[in-house]
Design a protein around this motif. Structure first.
Motif, mmCIF file in Angstrom:
data_model
loop_
_atom_site.group_PDB
_atom_site.id
_atom_site.type_symbol
_atom_site.label_atom_id
_atom_site.label_comp_id
_atom_site.label_asym_id
_atom_site.label_seq_id
_atom_site.Cartn_x
_atom_site.Cartn_y
_atom_site.Cartn_z
ATOM 1 N N ALA A 293 -4.650 -6.746 -24.282
ATOM 2 C CA ALA A 293 -5.874 -6.516 -24.808
ATOM 3 C C ALA A 293 -6.723 -5.801 -23.953
ATOM 4 C CB ALA A 293 -6.537 -7.993 -25.272
ATOM 5 N N ALA A 294 -6.541 -5.705 -22.877
ATOM 6 C CA ALA A 294 -7.196 -4.943 -21.690
ATOM 7 C C ALA A 294 -6.259 -3.950 -21.079
ATOM 8 C CB ALA A 294 -7.912 -5.604 -20.505
ATOM 9 N N LEU A 295 -7.008 -2.751 -20.478
ATOM 10 C CA LEU A 295 -6.107 -1.882 -19.923
ATOM 11 C C LEU A 295 -6.245 -2.220 -18.407
ATOM 12 C CD1 LEU A 295 -3.816 0.525 -20.561
ATOM 13 C CD2 LEU A 295 -6.047 2.083 -20.701
ATOM 14 N N ALA A 296 -5.272 -2.749 -17.725
ATOM 15 C CA ALA A 296 -5.538 -3.019 -16.382
ATOM 16 C C ALA A 296 -4.761 -1.957 -15.435
ATOM 17 C CB ALA A 296 -5.051 -4.393 -16.109
ATOM 18 N N PRO A 297 -5.044 -1.910 -14.318
ATOM 19 C CA PRO A 297 -4.233 -0.799 -13.335
ATOM 20 C C PRO A 297 -3.043 -1.558 -13.007
ATOM 21 C CG PRO A 297 -6.716 -1.474 -12.696
ATOM 22 C CD PRO A 297 -6.281 -2.373 -13.512
ATOM 23 N N PRO A 298 -2.148 -0.566 -12.522
ATOM 24 C CA PRO A 298 -0.781 -1.022 -12.152
ATOM 25 C C PRO A 298 -1.104 -2.206 -10.857
ATOM 26 C CG PRO A 298 -1.232 1.137 -11.493
ATOM 27 C CD PRO A 298 -2.336 0.733 -12.340
ATOM 28 N N ARG A 299 -0.080 -2.886 -10.465
ATOM 29 C CA ARG A 299 -0.225 -3.537 -9.059
ATOM 30 C C ARG A 299 -0.320 -2.580 -8.144
ATOM 31 N NH1 ARG A 299 -1.362 -8.370 -9.834
ATOM 32 N NH2 ARG A 299 -0.787 -9.552 -11.911
ATOM 33 N N PHE A 300 -1.249 -2.828 -7.125
ATOM 34 C CA PHE A 300 -1.067 -1.793 -5.939
ATOM 35 C C PHE A 300 -1.619 -2.557 -4.803
ATOM 36 C CE2 PHE A 300 -5.161 -0.932 -8.043
ATOM 37 C CZ PHE A 300 -6.195 -0.795 -6.952
ATOM 38 N N HIS A 301 -1.291 -1.935 -3.497
ATOM 39 C CA HIS A 301 -1.978 -2.538 -2.432
ATOM 40 C C HIS A 301 -2.951 -1.478 -1.732
ATOM 41 C CE1 HIS A 301 1.453 -5.481 -2.385
ATOM 42 N NE2 HIS A 301 0.495 -6.211 -1.773
ATOM 43 N N LEU A 302 -4.075 -1.818 -1.360
ATOM 44 C CA LEU A 302 -5.085 -0.874 -0.990
ATOM 45 C C LEU A 302 -5.180 -1.117 0.403
ATOM 46 C CD1 LEU A 302 -7.173 1.099 -1.734
ATOM 47 C CD2 LEU A 302 -9.024 -0.817 -2.059
ATOM 48 N N ARG A 303 -4.969 -0.101 1.490
ATOM 49 C CA ARG A 303 -5.220 0.020 2.884
ATOM 50 C C ARG A 303 -6.904 0.513 2.960
ATOM 51 N NH1 ARG A 303 -1.409 2.616 7.541
ATOM 52 N NH2 ARG A 303 -3.037 2.252 9.240
ATOM 53 N N LEU A 304 -7.469 -0.069 3.950
ATOM 54 C CA LEU A 304 -8.838 0.258 4.215
ATOM 55 C C LEU A 304 -8.733 0.806 5.604
ATOM 56 C CD1 LEU A 304 -10.793 -2.357 2.157
ATOM 57 C CD2 LEU A 304 -10.267 -0.048 1.434
ATOM 58 N N ASP A 305 -8.926 1.889 5.762
ATOM 59 C CA ASP A 305 -8.825 2.314 7.207
ATOM 60 C C ASP A 305 -10.560 2.804 7.561
ATOM 61 O OD1 ASP A 305 -6.177 2.321 7.890
ATOM 62 O OD2 ASP A 305 -5.901 4.327 6.697
ATOM 63 N N PRO A 306 -11.023 1.870 8.482
ATOM 64 C CA PRO A 306 -12.596 2.350 8.952
ATOM 65 C C PRO A 306 -12.939 3.779 9.184
ATOM 66 C CG PRO A 306 -11.724 0.278 9.777
ATOM 67 C CD PRO A 306 -10.546 1.176 9.415
ATOM 68 N N VAL A 307 -14.137 4.225 8.527
ATOM 69 C CA VAL A 307 -14.297 5.509 8.978
ATOM 70 C C VAL A 307 -15.262 5.581 10.228
ATOM 71 C CG1 VAL A 307 -15.693 7.357 8.267
ATOM 72 C CG2 VAL A 307 -14.382 6.236 6.533
ATOM 73 N N SER A 308 -14.827 6.375 11.139
ATOM 74 C CA SER A 308 -15.768 6.316 12.400
ATOM 75 C C SER A 308 -17.138 7.099 11.830
ATOM 76 C CB SER A 308 -15.250 7.522 13.575
ATOM 77 O OG SER A 308 -15.291 8.708 12.963
ATOM 78 N N ARG A 309 -18.083 6.867 12.870
ATOM 79 C CA ARG A 309 -19.335 7.162 12.698
ATOM 80 C C ARG A 309 -19.560 8.839 12.735
ATOM 81 N NH1 ARG A 309 -23.565 3.453 16.267
ATOM 82 N NH2 ARG A 309 -22.981 1.585 15.673
ATOM 83 N N SER A 310 -18.577 9.296 13.249
ATOM 84 C CA SER A 310 -18.862 10.730 13.357
ATOM 85 C C SER A 310 -18.284 11.211 12.040
ATOM 86 C CB SER A 310 -17.783 11.559 14.579
ATOM 87 O OG SER A 310 -16.516 11.040 14.267
ATOM 88 N N GLU A 311 -17.301 10.622 11.527
ATOM 89 C CA GLU A 311 -16.600 11.201 10.179
ATOM 90 C C GLU A 311 -17.676 11.065 9.026
ATOM 91 O OE1 GLU A 311 -11.958 10.564 10.105
ATOM 92 O OE2 GLU A 311 -12.816 8.735 10.508
ATOM 93 N N GLY A 312 -18.332 9.633 9.341
ATOM 94 C CA GLY A 312 -19.418 9.606 8.111
ATOM 95 C C GLY A 312 -20.499 10.403 8.060
ATOM 96 N N ARG A 313 -20.659 11.220 9.103
ATOM 97 C CA ARG A 313 -22.223 12.053 9.198
ATOM 98 C C ARG A 313 -21.812 12.998 8.290
ATOM 99 N NH1 ARG A 313 -21.745 11.173 15.102
ATOM 100 N NH2 ARG A 313 -23.450 9.484 15.398
#
Length: 313
Positions: A293-313
């Motif tokens: 009834a709902a259109l859900a995403p496929p199953r997936f694994h999400l890796r989260l790599d922190p962004v450094s402060r220099s990258e975030g600027r």
């Protein structure tokens, strides 16, 4: 088919007001939820659980009974998460549904017996909008619809947004554009059924009051007459707002989704918090969506790599 129409309108109005107020007053809690996400977590379940955890007090109150909290927690795990129902036999689902109905009906009956006050949660909204002839069982179904919309649909939208952003591997993009493009490509509510109030023509077909007309938002959102490169993830298209006349992820008219504004606002905030602090890496065994009834995403694994402060600027 909940009736009367006046009760439908009142539930929609009160639910919208409560969710908006809750989202505004508790927006400061979202960063902590995002910080608690585990890198490599399984999605879309992680998104459903995160959204449910955030909105639980708005759904059942800040101090629910143990029976109510346990029951609603189990509904999410056994009926809201993508594919959860198929993990249980038909008999087990039938027994569980009866148990849920008993707990919710008892809670609703107790709330209806109290003097009407400003609703503290969505159970209050549903209980207080009913007429004297409304069955508690019908009210329980309305509440479950609210639960599915909040924990299910918003969680799936968050999952789609992160899946697409992570798969595309593009640089920083405005969160609102990502969410809207996710809604366009993969609308969670991918078809809407309506009964005509009178006979009229739709293209070359006559639709009568005895018929059900189904509008498929998935097809509307991929119509080349309205969208350039309709099958491609192009969040930047929303910089100009093009194609709005063919964008119906929440339905249309008086029966459109009550919580549409809150859903997009909360999802945009979460996507912004996650993508501002992390680079996303998606690993999915299959790109096929989970369709029901709902259109859900496929199953997936999400890796989260922190962004450094220099990258975030």
């Amino acid at each position: 088919m909940f009736a009367p129409r006046s009760a439908q309108v009142e539930i929609g109005r009160a639910a919208r007001a409560l969710l908006r107020r809750y989202a505004r007053d508790h927006a400061g809690e979202l960063p902590a939820l995002v910080a608690g996400l585990a890198s490599g977590s399984g999605w879309p379940d992680a998104g459903n659980r995160l959204v449910y955890e955030h909105f639980r007090p708005a759904l059942i109150g800040t101090a629910p009974s143990a029976a109510l909290r346990e029951t609603v927690d189990q509904v999410v795990e056994r009926a809201v998460l993508a594919g959860a129902r198929e993990r249980h036999s038909r008999l087990a689902r039938h027994r569980f549904r009866g148990r849920v109905a008993r707990v919710l009906c008892a809670e609703l009956a107790a709330r209806r017996a109290r003097p009407a006050v400003e609703p503290a949660d969505l159970l209050d909204v549903v209980a207080h909008a009913a007429t004297g002839r409304t069955r508690d069982a019908d009210l329980a179904e309305v509440f479950l619809s609210c639960l599915f919309a909040v924990a299910g649909s918003v969680g799936f939208l968050l999952g789609w947004s992160l899946y697409l952003a992570g798969t595309a591997g593009t640089g920083p993009v405005h969160p609102a554009w990502v969410v809207r493009e996710a809604l366009r490509l993969w609308p969670v509510a991918w078809q809407f059924g309506r009964t005509p109030s009178r006979e009229h023509r739709l293209a070359a077909v006559t639709a009568k009051p005895a018929d059900e007309v189904v509008v498929c938002s998935y097809l509307v959102h991929r119509e080349p007459a309205y969208w350039s490169e309709p099958d491609e993830f192009r969040p930047e298209r929303w910089a100009s707002g093009a194609g709005q006349e063919a964008f119906i992820p929440f339905g249309w008219g008086p029966h459109a989704c009550t919580g549409a504004g809150v859903a997009t606002q909360v999802t945009e905030t979460l996507v912004g918090l996650i993508t501002a602090a992390h680079r996303l890496e998606v690993a999915a065994p299959s790109p096929r969506p989970q369709v029901s009834a709902a259109l859900a995403p496929p199953r997936f694994h999400l890796r989260l790599d922190p962004v450094s402060r220099s990258e975030g600027r």
